[in-house]
Design an enzyme around this catalytic site. Structure first.
Site, PDB file in Angstrom:
ATOM      1  CB  SER A 178      20.189 107.303  56.122  1.00 31.87           C
ATOM      2  OG  SER A 178      19.200 106.659  55.361  1.00 31.87           O
ATOM      3  CG  HIS A 206      22.639 110.592  58.212  1.00 36.35           C
ATOM      4  ND1 HIS A 206      22.839 109.696  59.238  1.00 36.35           N
ATOM      5  CD2 HIS A 206      21.388 110.359  57.755  1.00 36.35           C
ATOM      6  CE1 HIS A 206      21.762 108.938  59.371  1.00 36.35           C
ATOM      7  NE2 HIS A 206      20.865 109.312  58.489  1.00 36.35           N
ATOM      8  CE  LYS A 238      19.432 110.594  61.664  1.00 37.94           C
ATOM      9  NZ  LYS A 238      18.950 109.336  62.205  1.00 37.94           N
TER      10      LYS A 238
HETATM   11  N1  PMP Z   1      16.057 111.798  57.643  1.00 39.34           N
HETATM   12  C1  PMP Z   1      17.079 110.955  57.455  1.00 39.34           C
HETATM   13  C2  PMP Z   1      17.908 111.087  56.213  1.00 39.34           C
HETATM   14  C3  PMP Z   1      17.350 109.980  58.432  1.00 39.34           C
HETATM   15  O1  PMP Z   1      18.343 109.105  58.250  1.00 39.34           O
HETATM   16  C4  PMP Z   1      16.559 109.916  59.579  1.00 39.34           C
HETATM   17  C5  PMP Z   1      16.829 108.935  60.717  1.00 39.34           C
HETATM   18  N2  PMP Z   1      17.156 107.680  60.375  1.00 39.34           N
HETATM   19  C6  PMP Z   1      15.500 110.799  59.706  1.00 39.34           C
HETATM   20  C7  PMP Z   1      15.286 111.749  58.732  1.00 39.34           C
HETATM   21  C8  PMP Z   1      14.603 110.744  60.883  1.00 39.34           C
HETATM   22  O2  PMP Z   1      15.147 111.467  61.913  1.00 39.34           O
HETATM   23  P1  PMP Z   1      14.683 111.185  63.422  1.00 39.34           P
HETATM   24  O3  PMP Z   1      15.471 109.995  63.857  1.00 39.34           O
HETATM   25  O4  PMP Z   1      15.007 112.432  64.142  1.00 39.34           O
HETATM   26  O5  PMP Z   1      13.213 110.892  63.353  1.00 39.34           O
END
Ligand code: PMP
Length: 392
Positions: A178, A206, A238
């Site tokens: 991320s 992502h 996303k």
């Molecule tokens: N996994 C990854 C790799 C992420 O980047 C994120 C969000 N930043 C999440 C899980 C969490 O997802 P959510 O925003 O739906 O809670």
């Protein structure tokens, strides 16, 4: 609460204090924040769907059909036909027998790891995995062994250390990281997992929607099977432009999570209308080839321009294009510089990234135009750099 005040003051001094910006209106690439209009490069709305009229219309229609809130947790009466339809459609999209929806990716990861593993078990995790995977590992009480980022050789060595008999082993990785934007070496990880009879969990928050055939993500891009990657996590917040998350896998996995994942069981089910809207988002993701092509063209344009400017670009093939600043003050100075040019890119600082690797996380969206990318590159051309920026 004086102790808290002192701790907050220390964060200020280290330039690690975080502030929320107040946005009015929709999260489009041109948006008003703190009363001023900006061109933004800091959302995860990779396909430009977060304000899509068809998804907004589906949300309205969903509220007429299903009401506003779910009214209860999924195991009581909160599980609606809207959730069911979305689960079935996501399962077909990802080529898996079953899917389970969670209210967020954070809750999915925390719930999955704590449901599947316990004190006697071991989780191997990439050092740069998302916080929710780390928190899930901690909550599970399993032994957590972190391996150097995208380094299967180092993981192979760690895997040779003895583990308790009859214990479970899980290997967890982000599909696309991320904050770095790079892609996990999934074929090597799958091979190691299979050699060790370990489960492989890929969090493709992502990747799904952005990479792979029809946007099915990194696992599909590498052509890996559901046997090789038995636990696949994705989020709707996303590329899908809505909110919520899901895990895809076989019947035994999903039934186990329904019985045991506390972040699934002990919380109100996500709004069914949102699931209804996400069904429209899924159709747009699946038919979103032009959006993905536009994104690829923008990534190439940005990388060529940034390379010509000798910017400290990380090697990322995805819409996440970080510029490494190093110190938190420098990352903040860069972010403020862009703000003066009417461009918003957030500075990402520890503890979100390791100390010494603060950065600007540029993220591109299919909703950007080539001219938007050029505007960003123009503003980056005179970024304050080195000691002359007066911040070191
Ligand atoms: N996994 C990854 C790799 C992420 O980047 C994120 C969000 N930043 C999440 C899980 C969490 O997802 P959510 O925003 O739906 O809670």
């Amino acid at each position: 609460m004086t102790n808290l005040q002192a701790a907050l003051a220390a964060l200020h001094t280290q330039q690690l204090y975080r502030t929320r910006r107040l946005r009015s209106g929709a999260p489009t690439v041109r948006t008003t924040i703190d009363g001023r209009s900006y061109l933004t490069f800091c959302s995860n709305d990779y396909l430009g769907l977060a304000a899509h009229p068809a998804i907004a219309a589906a949300l309205r229609e969903g509220t007429h059909r299903y009401g506003v809130g779910a009214g209860a947790s999924a195991l009581i009466t909160g599980y609606s036909s809207a959730h069911h339809q979305l689960e079935e459609a996501l399962a077909a999209f990802l080529g898996r027998p079953r899917v389970l929806l969670f209210a967020s990716g954070y809750m999915a990861n925390v719930g999955i790891l704590s449901a599947l593993l316990g004190r006697n078990d071991t989780i191997f995790a990439d050092r740069l995995n998302h916080a929710s995977l780390i928190d899930g590992a901690r909550l599970s009480c399993a032994r957590l062994r972190r391996y150097p980022h995208v380094n299967p050789q180092a993981l192979a060595k760690l895997l040779t250390s003895p583990r308790p008999l009859h214990s479970r082993t899980l290997l967890a990785t982000d599909g696309v990281f991320s904050m770095d934007g790079d892609i996990a070496p999934l074929p090597e990880l799958a091979r190691l997992a299979s050699e060790q009879s370990a489960w492989l969990l890929v969090d493709d928050a992502h990747g799904i929607g952005v990479l792979g055939p029809s946007g099915a993500g990194t696992v599909a891009q590498f052509g890996l099977t559901s046997e090789q990657v038995p636990i696949l996590v994705g989020t709707l917040g996303k590329a899908f432009g809505t909110s919520g998350a899901f895990v895809a896998g076989d019947v035994a996995l999903i039934e186990t999570l329904i019985q045991r994942a506390r972040s699934y069981i002990y919380t109100t089910a996500p709004p069914p209308a949102l699931a209804h809207a996400s069904l429209t988002a899924l159709a747009l993701v699946q038919s979103g080839h032009e959006r993905r092509e536009q994104l690829t063209a923008l990534i190439t344009r940005f990388r060529q321009g940034a390379t010509a400017l000798h910017l400290p670009l990380l090697a990322s093939p995805t819409p996440i294009q970080p510029l490494l600043a190093g110190t938190a003050p420098r990352a903040l100075a860069w972010s403020r510089h862009l703000e003066r040019h009417g461009i918003l890119v957030s500075a990402i600082r520890p503890p979100t990234v390791p100390p010494g690797t603060a950065r600007l996380r540029v993220s591109l969206s299919a909703a950007h135009s080539a001219a938007d990318v050029d505007q960003l590159l123009n503003a980056l051309a005179d970024l304050p750099r080195g000691n002359s920026d007066g911040i070191e």
